[in-house]
Design a protein around this motif. Structure first.
Motif, short mmCIF file in Angstrom:
data_model
loop_
_atom_site.label_atom_id
_atom_site.label_comp_id
_atom_site.label_asym_id
_atom_site.label_seq_id
_atom_site.Cartn_x
_atom_site.Cartn_y
_atom_site.Cartn_z
N PRO A 140 -7.85 -2.08 -4.61
CA PRO A 140 -7.03 -1.24 -4.23
C PRO A 140 -6.89 -0.08 -4.68
CG PRO A 140 -5.60 -3.13 -5.07
CD PRO A 140 -7.22 -3.27 -5.32
N ILE A 141 -6.97 1.14 -3.87
CA ILE A 141 -6.69 2.62 -4.19
C ILE A 141 -5.07 2.97 -4.38
CG2 ILE A 141 -7.28 4.95 -3.54
CD1 ILE A 141 -9.70 3.94 -1.80
N GLY A 169 -1.69 4.19 -4.04
CA GLY A 169 -1.36 5.32 -3.12
C GLY A 169 -1.73 5.08 -1.82
N GLN A 170 -2.67 4.33 -1.30
CA GLN A 170 -3.22 4.22 -0.12
C GLN A 170 -3.25 2.66 0.37
OE1 GLN A 170 -4.62 6.99 1.23
NE2 GLN A 170 -4.26 8.01 -0.48
N PRO A 171 -3.34 2.93 1.60
CA PRO A 171 -2.90 1.46 2.22
C PRO A 171 -4.14 0.73 2.32
CG PRO A 171 -2.84 3.05 3.75
CD PRO A 171 -3.09 3.64 2.51
N TYR A 172 -5.26 1.21 1.74
CA TYR A 172 -6.65 0.51 2.01
C TYR A 172 -7.38 0.48 0.63
CZ TYR A 172 -7.62 5.44 2.43
OH TYR A 172 -7.70 6.82 2.26
N THR A 195 -12.99 -0.83 2.00
CA THR A 195 -12.66 -0.23 3.37
C THR A 195 -13.30 1.10 3.35
OG1 THR A 195 -10.88 -1.97 3.50
CG2 THR A 195 -10.91 0.16 5.00
N LEU A 196 -12.75 1.80 2.22
CA LEU A 196 -13.48 3.11 2.09
C LEU A 196 -14.74 3.44 2.48
CD1 LEU A 196 -12.85 6.43 1.63
CD2 LEU A 196 -12.94 5.76 -0.80
#
Length: 118
Positions: free
Chosen positions: A62-63, A65-68, A72-73
């Motif tokens: 997970p990143i 504060g991000q939903p991905y 994925t990035l």
């Protein structure tokens, strides 16, 4: 970043591609290469042939504060880079390994080199 064994195999493959095609061959690991040679590939003379290898697998860390996550990035960055190369008329091909084993990419490229050399 690949382990030392895979890095050595990719380095060897680089030489095999160079020898088979009689062309300069480089490799780099994204997304960091985008800040160096990737820019040259996109904006310099249209003389290259590009093979982008992507691999599924690994945890999508997970990143905050991000939903991905990072997987994925990285996939989105690779897709975007390929799209830019192709939009600029570069000869570019993506080879995607779905089972997460990057050594399958090595095998596929070596099989393609055998076809070139026959």
């Amino acid at each position: 970043m690949p382990d030392d064994g895979l890095h050595a195999e990719l380095s060897k493959l680089q030489g095999e591609v160079r020898d088979a095609t009689r062309l300069a061959a480089t490799f780099g690991f994204g997304p960091r290469y985008l800040h160096s040679t990737g820019q040259l590939h996109k904006w310099w003379a249209n003389t290259g042939v590009f093979v982008q290898a992507t691999v599924d697998g690994g945890a999508d860390i997970p990143i905050p504060g991000q939903p991905y996550g990072f997987a994925t990035l990285f996939a989105a960055q690779a897709r975007g880079d390929l799209e830019v190369l192709q939009a600029r008329g570069r000869r570019a091909l993506r080879v995607h390994v779905e089972d997460g084993d990057p050594r399958r990419f090595l095998q596929a490229v070596r099989e393609a080199l055998e076809l070139i050399q026959t």
